[in-house]
Design a protein around this motif. Structure first.
Motif, mmCIF file in Angstrom:
data_model
loop_
_atom_site.group_PDB
_atom_site.id
_atom_site.type_symbol
_atom_site.label_atom_id
_atom_site.label_comp_id
_atom_site.label_asym_id
_atom_site.label_seq_id
_atom_site.Cartn_x
_atom_site.Cartn_y
_atom_site.Cartn_z
ATOM 1 N N SER A 83 0.832 -1.203 0.000
ATOM 2 C CA SER A 83 0.000 0.000 0.000
ATOM 3 C C SER A 83 0.865 1.252 0.000
ATOM 4 N N ASN A 84 1.915 1.247 0.816
ATOM 5 C CA ASN A 84 2.818 2.404 0.870
ATOM 6 C C ASN A 84 3.514 2.624 -0.472
ATOM 7 N N ALA B 203 1.129 4.201 -2.852
ATOM 8 C CA ALA B 203 0.919 5.617 -2.530
ATOM 9 C C ALA B 203 2.116 6.453 -2.972
ATOM 10 N N CYS B 204 3.317 5.938 -2.750
ATOM 11 C CA CYS B 204 4.530 6.644 -3.163
ATOM 12 C C CYS B 204 4.574 6.794 -4.686
ATOM 13 N N ASN C 125 2.053 6.844 -6.668
ATOM 14 C CA ASN C 125 1.032 7.817 -7.049
ATOM 15 C C ASN C 125 1.511 9.245 -6.809
ATOM 16 N N ASN C 126 2.260 9.460 -5.712
ATOM 17 C CA ASN C 126 2.839 10.790 -5.473
ATOM 18 C C ASN C 126 3.695 11.222 -6.654
ATOM 19 N N GLN D 107 1.602 12.112 -9.674
ATOM 20 C CA GLN D 107 1.003 13.440 -9.535
ATOM 21 C C GLN D 107 2.041 14.537 -9.778
ATOM 22 N N ASP E 289 1.901 16.837 1.905
ATOM 23 C CA ASP E 289 1.756 15.383 1.962
ATOM 24 C C ASP E 289 2.163 14.686 0.672
ATOM 25 N N CYS F 293 6.853 9.985 1.228
ATOM 26 C CA CYS F 293 6.650 8.546 1.053
ATOM 27 C C CYS F 293 6.206 7.950 2.381
ATOM 28 N N PRO F 294 5.058 7.267 2.428
ATOM 29 C CA PRO F 294 4.554 6.758 3.707
ATOM 30 C C PRO F 294 5.396 5.642 4.319
#
Length: 271
Positions: free
Chosen positions: A37-38, A41-42, A44-45, A48, A114, A118-119
């Protein structure tokens, strides 16, 4: 006297042992799911950021410069990108005529964005000091896990230098897509460095002068970091994520060949 059914002490200990074994078996799966999941998300960052980069390019005819003058501590490429990241009010707070280290830019620079985090990084929202200021300075800045690719040195050959700068994000000059002669799908714009010594989003030195394989000089908050211009690294097992100049993301493994990595770090091939 009536007799009551129940667990003996031995049976209770066996049940506790079984539960412990099940937890031990499940924990790696939970950790793997969390990391997946992390990583998503990274990635996707970075996508973007890629959309913002190309929006900037469509408007200006070039990507943001990697930064202004490092000697004057001017602001970073991220500050130019803020309007395309839906951060116009934050962009309006920045005085581009002043060093990013000036008190006038601290209210903006201390903000946490945010999308730049990176989470997988521990304590990811923690503010950081600047390597351009004395270690005694109280000023703290919003972190970033992503830096711009300034170029490489020492990867394609021991004597290779990054002078002139070979990357897509360089000091005091903008690069357009037409200058990326290696092709946008084979050239890096951005990459991960969650513990990079210049990992603050407003700072002018948030660039990679790549001189080592991935994850060999950073990637752990307990590491003894040395300023090599930052190196690609991450908390993701086995490699680091990058943004290519075509806007696509890619995961670079730690065992990536040095010459191939060097080619991705450069906008134009060199024998």
């Amino acid at each position: 006297m009536p007799r009551y059914a129940g667990f003996t002490l031995v049976e209770l200990l066996v049940v506790i042992a079984i539960i412990g074994v099940l937890i031990a078996l499940l924990l790696p799966a939970v950790q793997a799911a969390r990391e997946a999941s992390n990583r998503a998300a990274c990635k996707n960052n970075l996508r973007q950021l890629g959309i913002a980069m190309h929006g900037f390019h469509d408007t200006k005819g070039h990507f943001p410069r990697g930064g202004g003058s490092p000697k004057k501590a001017q602001v970073s490429w991220t500050t130019e990108l803020l309007p395309w990241l839906e951060e116009q009010p934050l962009a309006d707070l920045i005085d581009h005529t002043e060093p990013y280290t000036s008190d006038s830019n601290l209210p903006a620079g201390s903000r946490v964005i945010d999308m730049l985090l990176c989470p997988s990084k521990p304590h990811v929202r923690e503010l950081r000091g600047s390597a351009d200021l004395s270690s005694s300075s109280p000023n703290r800045y919003g972190p970033t896990c992503y830096g711009g690719m300034q170029g490489e040195r020492g990867l394609r050959s021991a004597k290779a230098t990054n002078n002139p700068e070979r990357g897509t994000m360089i000091f005091e000059r903008e690069i357009s897509i037409v200058e990326i002669t290696d092709g946008t799908s084979h050239t890096m714009l951005l990459g991960e460095a969650p513990e990079g010594i210049h990992g603050i989003w407003i700072g002018v030195r948030n660039l990679f002068d790549q001189s080592a394989p991935i994850n060999t000089r950073s990637g752990s908050e307990d590491a003894d970091f040395t300023d090599f211009g930052q190196e690609l690294s991450s908390y993701h097992p086995g490699g680091a994520q990058v943004l290519l100049a075509d806007g696509g993301g890619k995961f670079f493994p730690e065992e990536m060949d040095d010459r191939l990595l060097a080619a991705y770090c450069s906008r134009a091939s060199e024998d």
